[in-house]
Design a protein around this motif. Structure first.
Motif, PDB file in Angstrom:
ATOM      1  N   ARG A   1       0.817  -1.223   0.000  1.00 24.71           N
ATOM      2  CA  ARG A   1       0.000   0.000   0.000  1.00 24.71           C
ATOM      3  C   ARG A   1       0.848   1.270   0.000  1.00 24.71           C
ATOM      4  O   ARG A   1       0.297   2.374  -0.058  1.00 24.71           O
ATOM      5  N   ARG A   2       2.125   1.109   0.072  1.00 19.70           N
ATOM      6  CA  ARG A   2       2.987   2.286  -0.040  1.00 19.70           C
ATOM      7  C   ARG A   2       2.889   2.816  -1.464  1.00 19.70           C
ATOM      8  O   ARG A   2       3.039   2.089  -2.443  1.00 19.70           O
ATOM      9  N   THR A   3       2.641   4.101  -1.593  1.00 19.61           N
ATOM     10  CA  THR A   3       2.377   4.669  -2.905  1.00 19.61           C
ATOM     11  C   THR A   3       2.755   6.142  -2.921  1.00 19.61           C
ATOM     12  O   THR A   3       3.152   6.711  -1.906  1.00 19.61           O
ATOM     13  N   THR A   4       2.618   6.767  -4.079  1.00 21.91           N
ATOM     14  CA  THR A   4       2.884   8.195  -4.235  1.00 21.91           C
ATOM     15  C   THR A   4       1.607   8.884  -4.698  1.00 21.91           C
ATOM     16  O   THR A   4       0.942   8.401  -5.629  1.00 21.91           O
ATOM     17  N   LYS A   5       1.284   9.985  -4.030  1.00 23.93           N
ATOM     18  CA  LYS A   5       0.079  10.734  -4.368  1.00 23.93           C
ATOM     19  C   LYS A   5       0.395  12.214  -4.416  1.00 23.93           C
ATOM     20  O   LYS A   5       1.350  12.683  -3.780  1.00 23.93           O
ATOM     21  N   THR A   6      -0.419  12.947  -5.143  1.00 21.18           N
ATOM     22  CA  THR A   6      -0.333  14.407  -5.158  1.00 21.18           C
ATOM     23  C   THR A   6      -1.466  14.959  -4.317  1.00 21.18           C
ATOM     24  O   THR A   6      -2.643  14.736  -4.615  1.00 21.18           O
ATOM     25  N   ILE A   7      -1.103  15.670  -3.256  1.00 21.42           N
ATOM     26  CA  ILE A   7      -2.079  16.203  -2.310  1.00 21.42           C
ATOM     27  C   ILE A   7      -1.860  17.705  -2.206  1.00 21.42           C
ATOM     28  O   ILE A   7      -0.755  18.162  -1.885  1.00 21.42           O
TER      29      ILE A   7
ATOM     30  N   HIS B   1      -7.120  18.931   4.347  1.00 16.07           N
ATOM     31  CA  HIS B   1      -7.158  18.537   2.931  1.00 16.07           C
ATOM     32  C   HIS B   1      -8.583  18.312   2.418  1.00 16.07           C
ATOM     33  O   HIS B   1      -8.879  17.310   1.763  1.00 16.07           O
ATOM     34  N   ALA B   2      -9.456  19.265   2.681  1.00 19.98           N
ATOM     35  CA  ALA B   2     -10.866  19.080   2.343  1.00 19.98           C
ATOM     36  C   ALA B   2     -11.095  18.936   0.839  1.00 19.98           C
ATOM     37  O   ALA B   2     -11.886  18.091   0.400  1.00 19.98           O
ATOM     38  N   THR B   3     -10.430  19.761   0.049  1.00 16.99           N
ATOM     39  CA  THR B   3     -10.610  19.660  -1.401  1.00 16.99           C
ATOM     40  C   THR B   3     -10.124  18.316  -1.926  1.00 16.99           C
ATOM     41  O   THR B   3     -10.776  17.690  -2.781  1.00 16.99           O
ATOM     42  N   TYR B   4      -9.005  17.869  -1.405  1.00 13.51           N
ATOM     43  CA  TYR B   4      -8.466  16.564  -1.805  1.00 13.51           C
ATOM     44  C   TYR B   4      -9.457  15.445  -1.500  1.00 13.51           C
ATOM     45  O   TYR B   4      -9.778  14.621  -2.365  1.00 13.51           O
ATOM     46  N   PHE B   5      -9.956  15.401  -0.270  1.00 12.01           N
ATOM     47  CA  PHE B   5     -10.869  14.321   0.105  1.00 12.01           C
ATOM     48  C   PHE B   5     -12.202  14.444  -0.629  1.00 12.01           C
ATOM     49  O   PHE B   5     -12.799  13.431  -0.999  1.00 12.01           O
ATOM     50  N   SER B   6     -12.651  15.658  -0.878  1.00 11.75           N
ATOM     51  CA  SER B   6     -13.873  15.826  -1.670  1.00 11.75           C
ATOM     52  C   SER B   6     -13.688  15.259  -3.069  1.00 11.75           C
ATOM     53  O   SER B   6     -14.601  14.649  -3.634  1.00 11.75           O
ATOM     54  N   GLY B   7     -12.490  15.441  -3.617  1.00 13.95           N
ATOM     55  CA  GLY B   7     -12.193  14.910  -4.935  1.00 13.95           C
ATOM     56  C   GLY B   7     -12.202  13.394  -4.993  1.00 13.95           C
ATOM     57  O   GLY B   7     -12.391  12.809  -6.065  1.00 13.95           O
ATOM     58  N   LEU B   8     -12.021  12.757  -3.844  1.00 15.51           N
ATOM     59  CA  LEU B   8     -12.093  11.298  -3.767  1.00 15.51           C
ATOM     60  C   LEU B   8     -13.515  10.802  -3.534  1.00 15.51           C
ATOM     61  O   LEU B   8     -13.744   9.587  -3.477  1.00 15.51           O
ATOM     62  N   GLY B   9     -14.449  11.737  -3.385  1.00 13.06           N
ATOM     63  CA  GLY B   9     -15.834  11.350  -3.217  1.00 13.06           C
ATOM     64  C   GLY B   9     -16.377  11.430  -1.806  1.00 13.06           C
ATOM     65  O   GLY B   9     -17.540  11.079  -1.566  1.00 13.06           O
ATOM     66  N   TYR B  10     -15.578  11.903  -0.868  1.00 11.13           N
ATOM     67  CA  TYR B  10     -16.048  12.029   0.508  1.00 11.13           C
ATOM     68  C   TYR B  10     -16.914  13.276   0.661  1.00 11.13           C
ATOM     69  O   TYR B  10     -16.591  14.331   0.106  1.00 11.13           O
ATOM     70  N   ASP B  11     -17.985  13.152   1.433  1.00 10.53           N
ATOM     71  CA  ASP B  11     -18.789  14.304   1.830  1.00 10.53           C
ATOM     72  C   ASP B  11     -18.164  14.854   3.110  1.00 10.53           C
ATOM     73  O   ASP B  11     -18.578  14.513   4.217  1.00 10.53           O
ATOM     74  N   VAL B  12     -17.160  15.697   2.954  1.00  6.17           N
ATOM     75  CA  VAL B  12     -16.352  16.114   4.090  1.00  6.17           C
ATOM     76  C   VAL B  12     -17.193  16.862   5.123  1.00  6.17           C
ATOM     77  O   VAL B  12     -17.226  16.502   6.310  1.00  6.17           O
ATOM     78  N   ALA B  13     -17.885  17.895   4.684  1.00  6.31           N
ATOM     79  CA  ALA B  13     -18.684  18.694   5.623  1.00  6.31           C
ATOM     80  C   ALA B  13     -19.802  17.870   6.238  1.00  6.31           C
ATOM     81  O   ALA B  13     -20.067  17.956   7.445  1.00  6.31           O
TER      82      ALA B  13
END
Length: 336
Positions: free
Chosen positions: A72-78, A150-162
């Motif tokens: 699961r070690r990986t590289t991401k852009t956040i 990282h709200a914008t990042y998590f929103s981009g993954l489909g999470y309803d952050v708020a």
């Protein structure tokens, strides 16, 4: 109106003494008399809000020692920056709970690192319940300063952050305004979204000393304002009515010159107060590694410098809240 004495906020608990965001870190901060503690929240794969400084957990847990998670070690852009490691959103909560926390700065905080490997990560609900119980046990109101990462990042993954944060706060009894709740983020958009969910609290916009807020970068690109522009009188004018206050990097108050000499306090605190905005600052730490040059003593980064002189300049600026890593020192200084 500014407070006569600032709120003393245990920054991730008491990370000067225990690994950050662990149960013992929060227990110690609460026992040492802080006015509030600050959990940072990120998401798991199954939507659990967990308390970690970042969603990359390679430096703050023993995940690298778990062969079952090696792939699961990986590289991401956040938020526009590339990171390599292990990320909370790639683990379920049950999987994360098998990990054990580690000191993030072991070379500076060897004593804290002696507690490595003993405690699992916490969920946001764990911290909310812990603070409520401590308030009852100690007979005083203790607050939570909830930082949304990282709200914008998590929103981009489909999470309803708020929505997820609001639901958790409602379920835990922290959304009605009866308990001292502060919500903060480096992204103004998510603060407005949580407020729209009906969560009653004090909304604080975090400002870096450099860079631009990623939610605005994602929408406006190079036209996005910088944090420094938002801290100007004109920028503060635009924040009035949208947030209740700002929280600034202490360097924005100390205003060090190129030789490491503080020229502050800068006008940002007074400018914000003139517009009815509260002002918090981060992070008051005593080690040489974190002090402005003129307040360092000796060459050892882990040794304490003349932190009282630096903190006096911050206090004299009239801030409403300070984040501290060593709650005993913060309580003694800012309430003295």
């Amino acid at each position: 109106m500014p407070r006569r004495r600032p709120l003393v906020i245990g920054h991730r608990g008491a990370p000067g003494y225990r690994p950050e965001h662990t149960r013992s870190s929060y227990d110690l901060a609460l026992a040492l008399g802080v006015d509030a503690v600050e959990p940072d929240v990120v998401f798991t794969a199954d939507g659990v809000l967990v308390v970690r400084h970042e969603n990359e957990i390679g430096a703050t847990t023993d995940v690298a020692d778990h062969p079952e998670f090696a792939r699961r070690r990986t590289t991401k852009t956040i938020d526009g920056a590339e990171h390599t490691g292990w990320f909370t959103e790639d683990f379920t909560w049950d999987e994360l709970a098998t990990l054990r926390c580690r000191e993030r700065l072991p070379q500076l905080r060897a004593a804290s690192a002696s507690f490595d490997g003993e405690q699992p990560p916490l969920r946001l609900r764990d911290v909310l319940d812990l603070v409520r119980q401590a308030s009852l046990d100690q007979g005083r109101e203790i607050g939570v300063v909830l930082e949304i990462k990282h709200a914008t990042y998590f929103s981009g993954l489909g999470y309803d952050v708020a929505g997820a944060i609001a639901a958790e706060l409602r379920d835990a009894g922290w959304a009605t305004g009866r308990l001292p709740l502060y919500l903060e983020s480096f992204e103004q958009t998510v603060l407005e979204a949580v407020r729209a969910e009906g969560v009653r609290g004090t909304y604080i916009y975090l400002l870096e000393a450099a860079g631009s807020p990623y939610d605005l970068v994602a929408r406006q690109g190079r036209a996005a304002p910088t944090y420094r522009e938002q801290a100007t009188p004109a920028g503060l004018d635009r924040l009035v009515g949208r947030v209740d206050g700002i929280s600034v990097d202490k360097r924005m108050i100390l205003a060090p010159d190129k030789l490491g000499r503080a020229t502050g306090p800068a006008s940002v605190v007074a400018d914000a107060h003139a517009r009815g905005l509260r002002v918090f600052t981060w992070t008051c730490r005593p080690e040489n590694a974190f002090l402005v040059g003129q307040f360092r003593r000796g060459r050892a980064k882990a040794e304490f410098g003349d932190y009282a002189a630096e903190w006096r300049m911050i206090a004299d600026a009239g801030v409403d809240g300070v984040f501290v890593d060593h709650p005993d020192l913060g309580v003694a200084f800012f309430r003295g």
